[in-house]
Scaffold this active site. Structure first.
Site, PDB file in Angstrom:
ATOM      1  N   LYS A   6      41.213 -25.010 -46.281  1.00  0.00           N
ATOM      2  CA  LYS A   6      42.076 -25.103 -47.462  1.00  0.00           C
ATOM      3  C   LYS A   6      43.552 -24.897 -47.091  1.00  0.00           C
ATOM      4  O   LYS A   6      44.442 -25.509 -47.694  1.00  0.00           O
ATOM      5  CB  LYS A   6      41.628 -24.103 -48.526  1.00  0.00           C
ATOM      6  CG  LYS A   6      40.254 -24.408 -49.131  1.00  0.00           C
ATOM      7  CD  LYS A   6      40.173 -25.805 -49.711  1.00  0.00           C
ATOM      8  CE  LYS A   6      39.039 -25.982 -50.709  1.00  0.00           C
ATOM      9  NZ  LYS A   6      38.902 -27.359 -51.188  1.00  0.00           N
ATOM     10  N   TYR A   9      36.342 -21.909 -44.641  1.00  0.00           N
ATOM     11  CA  TYR A   9      36.855 -22.457 -45.904  1.00  0.00           C
ATOM     12  C   TYR A   9      38.363 -22.185 -46.043  1.00  0.00           C
ATOM     13  O   TYR A   9      39.138 -23.055 -46.423  1.00  0.00           O
ATOM     14  CB  TYR A   9      36.071 -21.793 -47.032  1.00  0.00           C
ATOM     15  CG  TYR A   9      36.374 -22.265 -48.430  1.00  0.00           C
ATOM     16  CD1 TYR A   9      35.839 -23.460 -48.901  1.00  0.00           C
ATOM     17  CD2 TYR A   9      37.139 -21.496 -49.297  1.00  0.00           C
ATOM     18  CE1 TYR A   9      36.088 -23.880 -50.206  1.00  0.00           C
ATOM     19  CE2 TYR A   9      37.389 -21.905 -50.592  1.00  0.00           C
ATOM     20  CZ  TYR A   9      36.858 -23.102 -51.046  1.00  0.00           C
ATOM     21  OH  TYR A   9      37.107 -23.511 -52.341  1.00  0.00           O
TER      22      TYR A   9
HETATM   23  N1  NAD Z   1      35.433 -23.580 -58.706  1.00  0.00           N
HETATM   24  C1  NAD Z   1      36.444 -22.858 -58.245  1.00  0.00           C
HETATM   25  O1  NAD Z   1      36.801 -21.798 -58.779  1.00  0.00           O
HETATM   26  C2  NAD Z   1      37.214 -23.334 -57.053  1.00  0.00           C
HETATM   27  C3  NAD Z   1      38.199 -22.484 -56.532  1.00  0.00           C
HETATM   28  C4  NAD Z   1      38.975 -22.938 -55.475  1.00  0.00           C
HETATM   29  C5  NAD Z   1      38.754 -24.207 -54.952  1.00  0.00           C
HETATM   30  N2  NAD Z   1      37.763 -24.981 -55.465  1.00  0.00           N
HETATM   31  C6  NAD Z   1      37.583 -26.311 -54.877  1.00  0.00           C
HETATM   32  O2  NAD Z   1      37.437 -27.249 -55.933  1.00  0.00           O
HETATM   33  C7  NAD Z   1      36.595 -28.316 -55.493  1.00  0.00           C
HETATM   34  C8  NAD Z   1      35.465 -28.504 -56.494  1.00  0.00           C
HETATM   35  O3  NAD Z   1      34.738 -27.303 -56.571  1.00  0.00           O
HETATM   36  P1  NAD Z   1      33.596 -27.027 -57.644  1.00  0.00           P
HETATM   37  O4  NAD Z   1      33.687 -25.605 -57.976  1.00  0.00           O
HETATM   38  O5  NAD Z   1      33.625 -28.050 -58.701  1.00  0.00           O
HETATM   39  O6  NAD Z   1      32.301 -27.238 -56.694  1.00  0.00           O
HETATM   40  P2  NAD Z   1      30.827 -27.724 -57.014  1.00  0.00           P
HETATM   41  O7  NAD Z   1      29.995 -27.205 -55.910  1.00  0.00           O
HETATM   42  O8  NAD Z   1      30.451 -27.412 -58.413  1.00  0.00           O
HETATM   43  O9  NAD Z   1      30.931 -29.339 -56.876  1.00  0.00           O
HETATM   44  C9  NAD Z   1      31.219 -29.928 -55.641  1.00  0.00           C
HETATM   45  C10 NAD Z   1      30.762 -31.373 -55.649  1.00  0.00           C
HETATM   46  O10 NAD Z   1      31.093 -31.941 -54.369  1.00  0.00           O
HETATM   47  C11 NAD Z   1      29.980 -32.703 -53.904  1.00  0.00           C
HETATM   48  N3  NAD Z   1      29.993 -32.774 -52.455  1.00  0.00           N
HETATM   49  C12 NAD Z   1      29.735 -31.766 -51.571  1.00  0.00           C
HETATM   50  N4  NAD Z   1      29.799 -32.221 -50.311  1.00  0.00           N
HETATM   51  C13 NAD Z   1      30.112 -33.536 -50.384  1.00  0.00           C
HETATM   52  C14 NAD Z   1      30.318 -34.547 -49.413  1.00  0.00           C
HETATM   53  N5  NAD Z   1      30.200 -34.294 -48.091  1.00  0.00           N
HETATM   54  N6  NAD Z   1      30.632 -35.787 -49.850  1.00  0.00           N
HETATM   55  C15 NAD Z   1      30.747 -36.058 -51.166  1.00  0.00           C
HETATM   56  N7  NAD Z   1      30.540 -35.139 -52.131  1.00  0.00           N
HETATM   57  C16 NAD Z   1      30.229 -33.894 -51.742  1.00  0.00           C
HETATM   58  C17 NAD Z   1      28.764 -31.970 -54.443  1.00  0.00           C
HETATM   59  O11 NAD Z   1      27.610 -32.805 -54.468  1.00  0.00           O
HETATM   60  C18 NAD Z   1      29.249 -31.546 -55.831  1.00  0.00           C
HETATM   61  O12 NAD Z   1      28.979 -32.546 -56.798  1.00  0.00           O
HETATM   62  C19 NAD Z   1      36.131 -27.943 -54.087  1.00  0.00           C
HETATM   63  O13 NAD Z   1      36.974 -28.562 -53.132  1.00  0.00           O
HETATM   64  C20 NAD Z   1      36.324 -26.440 -54.053  1.00  0.00           C
HETATM   65  O14 NAD Z   1      36.500 -25.968 -52.740  1.00  0.00           O
HETATM   66  C21 NAD Z   1      36.983 -24.574 -56.497  1.00  0.00           C
END
Ligand code: NAD
Length: 252
Positions: A161, A157
């Site tokens: 990133k 990851y």
């Molecule tokens: N939540 C956090 O604190 C946080 C921190 C750093 C980075 N991020 C990044 O933010 C983004 C969103 O994270 P989140 O926390 O909302 O995650 P989440 O798991 O709640 O939602 C992710 C969504 O992506 C979809 N998804 C997964 N694989 C997929 C694919 N191959 N094709 C299409 N859709 C797909 C899932 O079905 C889900 O609806 C991600 O890229 C994550 O790495 C989140």
């Protein structure tokens, strides 16, 4: 009623079936955009699109596995067919497959790189042509503190990133003369992805202490920064990464 900040713009938000992507899709629609709610989870994407429409917004659900080029190309063609153009891309879909580096399998490595790096690159290529023709575009990648300061137990990851930061800067340079801006956001929010580090006794206090503002944001609060980067007003801002994480990452 006054015009929204994204009035009549067409936005693709990947991973919009829940979490941050859902928050961004809802806010963009509330600001007048037509939103393609893209997700691998058909039911979740449809539920978000239906609820945006029920609230008076414009949205369509598009099923897509972002890690698969053919699926991305097909989804992009569907969006253009249904909504005409693509003005804004928010590449946000993500997964985690945690393991210490000495235990990580090839499947765990490949799955995470394919989803974050492959998915963002395929969507970048799918939208760049149309944006170059119309000489306008806003592209926002979703990176993470893990890609900036590293993390334990998620080298796949963290590498994906960190790669997105390079993609942001190179694409920003290549697309600048077409008036397309490319930026990244490193968010932190209360979503299903962060449930374990927010609730598990082994991690929750240490993690919270590492956030100067000492709280988790809801996806809506993080979405506000995605809105700003998508507006015309943000036209002089490109190649940057905004950490929207309560101050966790301050210097880099
Ligand atoms: N939540 C956090 O604190 C946080 C921190 C750093 C980075 N991020 C990044 O933010 C983004 C969103 O994270 P989140 O926390 O909302 O995650 P989440 O798991 O709640 O939602 C992710 C969504 O992506 C979809 N998804 C997964 N694989 C997929 C694919 N191959 N094709 C299409 N859709 C797909 C899932 O079905 C889900 O609806 C991600 O890229 C994550 O790495 C989140």
């Amino acid at each position: 009623m006054s015009e929204g900040k994204l009035q009549d713009r067409v936005a693709v938000v990947t991973g919009a079936g829940q979490g941050i992507g859902e928050g961004v899709a809802r806010l963009y629609a509330a600001e007048g955009a037509q939103v393609a709610v893209v997700d691998i989870n058909q039911e979740a994407a449809q539920a978000v699109a239906d609820s945006i429409v029920a609230d008076g917004g414009q949205a369509v659900a598009v099923v897509c596995d972002v890690g698969n080029r053919a699926s991305v190309d097909e989804a992009a063609a569907t969006v253009v067919e249904q909504l005409g153009v693509i003005d804004i891309l928010v590449s946000n879909a993500g997964v985690t497959r945690p393991a210490m580096l000495w235990k990580m399998t090839d499947d765990e490595w490949n799955m995470v790189l394919d989803t974050h790096l492959g998915g963002s690159f395929y969507w970048l290529q799918a939208v760049a042509g149309g944006m170059r023709e119309q000489k306008y575009g806003r592209i926002i990648f979703t990176t993470s503190a893990a890609g900036i300061i590293g993390t334990i137990g998620q080298i796949n990851y963290s590498v994906a990133k960190a790669g997105l930061l390079g993609m942001t800067r190179s694409a920003a340079r290549e697309l600048a003369d077409s008036k397309i801006t490319v930026n990244a956001i490193a968010p932190a929010a209360s979503t299903p992805m962060t449930e374990v580090i927010r609730t598990d006794e082994r991690f929750k206090d240490t993690y919270l202490q590492s956030i100067p503002l000492k709280r988790w944001a809801e996806p809506d609060e993080v979405a506000a920064s995605y809105l700003f980067l998508a507006t015309e007003e943000a036209g002089y801002l490109t190649g940057q990464c905004l950490s929207v994480d309560g101050g966790r990452v301050m210097v880099r």
